[in-house]
Enzyme design. Structure first.
Site, PDB file in Angstrom:
ATOM      1  N   GLY A 193      28.593  41.812  46.845  1.00 19.34           N
ATOM      2  CA  GLY A 193      28.737  41.881  48.293  1.00 19.34           C
ATOM      3  C   GLY A 193      29.443  40.676  48.878  1.00 19.34           C
ATOM      4  O   GLY A 193      30.044  39.868  48.173  1.00 19.34           O
ATOM      5  N   LEU A 196      32.161  40.860  50.646  1.00 18.36           N
ATOM      6  CA  LEU A 196      33.482  41.168  50.124  1.00 18.36           C
ATOM      7  C   LEU A 196      34.587  40.399  50.860  1.00 18.36           C
ATOM      8  O   LEU A 196      34.499  40.155  52.059  1.00 18.36           O
ATOM      9  CB  LEU A 196      33.753  42.670  50.229  1.00 18.36           C
ATOM     10  CG  LEU A 196      32.738  43.591  49.527  1.00 18.36           C
ATOM     11  CD1 LEU A 196      33.169  45.041  49.643  1.00 18.36           C
ATOM     12  CD2 LEU A 196      32.548  43.207  48.067  1.00 18.36           C
ATOM     13  N   GLU A 243      39.139  39.123  50.286  1.00 17.90           N
ATOM     14  CA  GLU A 243      40.440  39.590  49.810  1.00 17.90           C
ATOM     15  C   GLU A 243      40.498  39.691  48.283  1.00 17.90           C
ATOM     16  O   GLU A 243      41.232  40.505  47.735  1.00 17.90           O
ATOM     17  CB  GLU A 243      41.554  38.668  50.307  1.00 17.90           C
ATOM     18  CG  GLU A 243      41.877  38.821  51.777  1.00 17.90           C
ATOM     19  CD  GLU A 243      42.542  40.162  52.091  1.00 17.90           C
ATOM     20  OE1 GLU A 243      43.148  40.764  51.176  1.00 17.90           O
ATOM     21  OE2 GLU A 243      42.457  40.597  53.245  1.00 17.90           O
ATOM     22  N   HIS A 302      38.050  40.739  46.342  1.00 16.16           N
ATOM     23  CA  HIS A 302      37.486  42.053  46.022  1.00 16.16           C
ATOM     24  C   HIS A 302      38.464  43.170  46.399  1.00 16.16           C
ATOM     25  O   HIS A 302      38.600  44.163  45.671  1.00 16.16           O
ATOM     26  CB  HIS A 302      36.164  42.263  46.769  1.00 16.16           C
ATOM     27  CG  HIS A 302      35.091  41.288  46.390  1.00 16.16           C
ATOM     28  ND1 HIS A 302      34.695  40.263  47.218  1.00 16.16           N
ATOM     29  CD2 HIS A 302      34.335  41.185  45.273  1.00 16.16           C
ATOM     30  CE1 HIS A 302      33.738  39.572  46.641  1.00 16.16           C
ATOM     31  NE2 HIS A 302      33.499  40.112  45.454  1.00 16.16           N
ATOM     32  N   GLY A 304      37.526  39.926  38.223  1.00 11.63           N
ATOM     33  CA  GLY A 304      38.468  38.862  38.528  1.00 11.63           C
ATOM     34  C   GLY A 304      38.532  37.817  37.431  1.00 11.63           C
ATOM     35  O   GLY A 304      37.527  37.488  36.798  1.00 11.63           O
ATOM     36  N   ASP A 339      36.225  34.315  37.372  1.00 15.14           N
ATOM     37  CA  ASP A 339      34.995  34.198  36.574  1.00 15.14           C
ATOM     38  C   ASP A 339      35.348  34.495  35.119  1.00 15.14           C
ATOM     39  O   ASP A 339      34.956  35.517  34.550  1.00 15.14           O
ATOM     40  CB  ASP A 339      33.935  35.161  37.101  1.00 15.14           C
ATOM     41  CG  ASP A 339      33.484  34.786  38.504  1.00 15.14           C
ATOM     42  OD1 ASP A 339      32.916  33.694  38.662  1.00 15.14           O
ATOM     43  OD2 ASP A 339      33.717  35.571  39.432  1.00 15.14           O
ATOM     44  N   SER A 380      32.748  34.175  47.569  1.00 13.94           N
ATOM     45  CA  SER A 380      31.742  34.396  48.611  1.00 13.94           C
ATOM     46  C   SER A 380      31.011  33.107  48.944  1.00 13.94           C
ATOM     47  O   SER A 380      30.560  32.907  50.074  1.00 13.94           O
ATOM     48  CB  SER A 380      30.744  35.466  48.148  1.00 13.94           C
ATOM     49  OG  SER A 380      31.402  36.699  47.909  1.00 13.94           O
ATOM     50  N   ARG A 381      30.899  32.204  47.975  1.00 11.51           N
ATOM     51  CA  ARG A 381      30.192  30.936  48.191  1.00 11.51           C
ATOM     52  C   ARG A 381      30.995  29.944  49.028  1.00 11.51           C
ATOM     53  O   ARG A 381      30.447  28.931  49.459  1.00 11.51           O
ATOM     54  CB  ARG A 381      29.808  30.314  46.847  1.00 11.51           C
ATOM     55  CG  ARG A 381      28.638  31.028  46.160  1.00 11.51           C
ATOM     56  CD  ARG A 381      28.130  30.232  44.965  1.00 11.51           C
ATOM     57  NE  ARG A 381      26.866  30.745  44.488  1.00 11.51           N
ATOM     58  CZ  ARG A 381      26.721  31.622  43.493  1.00 11.51           C
ATOM     59  NH1 ARG A 381      27.807  32.071  42.888  1.00 11.51           N
ATOM     60  NH2 ARG A 381      25.534  32.040  43.111  1.00 11.51           N
TER      61      ARG A 381
END
Length: 273
Positions: free
Chosen positions: A28, A30, A32, A34, A144, A147, A183-184
């Protein structure tokens, strides 16, 4: 776009889909990055499924599970506008039982780099990805490259467990200033964000050294650490694409990886050479 929360309902729905299926598992919030995964899935498949599930088993005690960004309504809108066919929104109690079968990360590759400072993290990652792939049974699943260790371990799991799905790596999406989307990043104050720019700067330094013919891993990582100072560094490593340490960069078979703490936020990034 259909929104489904039951694994069994989703499995039943997908039995009626006689098309190639692209799948993007997410936690979640989300962005760009994602959306780039969704675009790639739409290019390569006739039907696209996205899951949003904040997986508790990959967070260690005292990590940021309770603070992790949650944007369900925004996520729904992004998926709808991106042309997703099904959004899967399960809860923890339908994904996990009380007496779980254990899926363990490899004893070596699962406990180096991020796995060294977060032991058992990848047990949770592989477990939830296995569950999601079994529910969706996609033709292709999209992850991605940012990671990189996660991508490597998921690819290894699929290979070793003879799973019938193609894992598709997708290039990292960056902000205009070079910071990798995450997201972080929402945790960063303006001053911390400025500090975080040392991460892409260190990777650019490494790339520039390689382009000038400097291939010695120790020389490159030493210079990268200078660029990253005084940030708290978890690791700066140069590995081949099977995640073995290498003494010299091998063009076409190398990943240069960084993980640091900026303020209270862990951020990771890498480049593939």
């Amino acid at each position: 776009m259909k929104i489904i929360s039951s694994p069994l309902e989703l499995k039943e729905q997908l039995k009626e889909v006689h098309k190639t299926v692209g799948f993007i598992p997410t936690m979640g919030a989300l962005h760009e990055g994602h959306i780039s995964l969704i675009k790639k899935a739409k290019e390569q498949n006739e039907f696209v499924v996205v899951s949003v599930f904040l997986n508790p088993t990959q967070f260690l005690k005292d990590e940021d599970l309770d603070k992790y960004p949650k944007k369900d309504e925004a996520d729904k809108k992004i998926c709808e506008l991106s042309g997703v066919d099904i959004l899967f929104l399960p809860s923890a109690d339908v994904m996990y039982g009380e007496d779980e079968v254990a899926l363990l990360a490899p004893k070596v590759r699962g406990y180096v780099l991020e796995g060294f400072s977060r032991p058992s993290h990848f047990n949770g990652v592989l477990t939830v990805v296995m569950k999601l792939l079994n529910i969706v049974n996609p033709t292709r699943a999209y992850f991605g490259k940012k990671d990189a260790q996660q991508l490597n371990l998921i690819s290894l799991m699929v290979k070793q467990l003879f799973m019938d799905v193609e894992i598709v790596p997708v290039d990292t999406v960056r902000e205009k200033d070079g910071l990798a989307l995450s997201s972080r990043n929402a945790y960063l104050t303006p001053s911390h964000r400025e500090e975080a720019l040392k991460i892409p700067s260190s990777l650019r330094t490494a790339s520039a050294m390689v382009s000038k013919g400097v291939l010695d891993s120790k020389e490159i990582t030493s210079k990268m650490r200078e660029v990253l100072a005084p940030l708290e560094i978890f690791y700066v490593e140069i590995l081949d694409r099977e995640f073995n340490q290498i003494s010299h960069v091998e063009i076409g078979n190398t990943v240069i990886l960084v993980e640091v703490k900026v303020g209270t936020t862990r951020l990771l990034d890498n480049i593939w050479l």
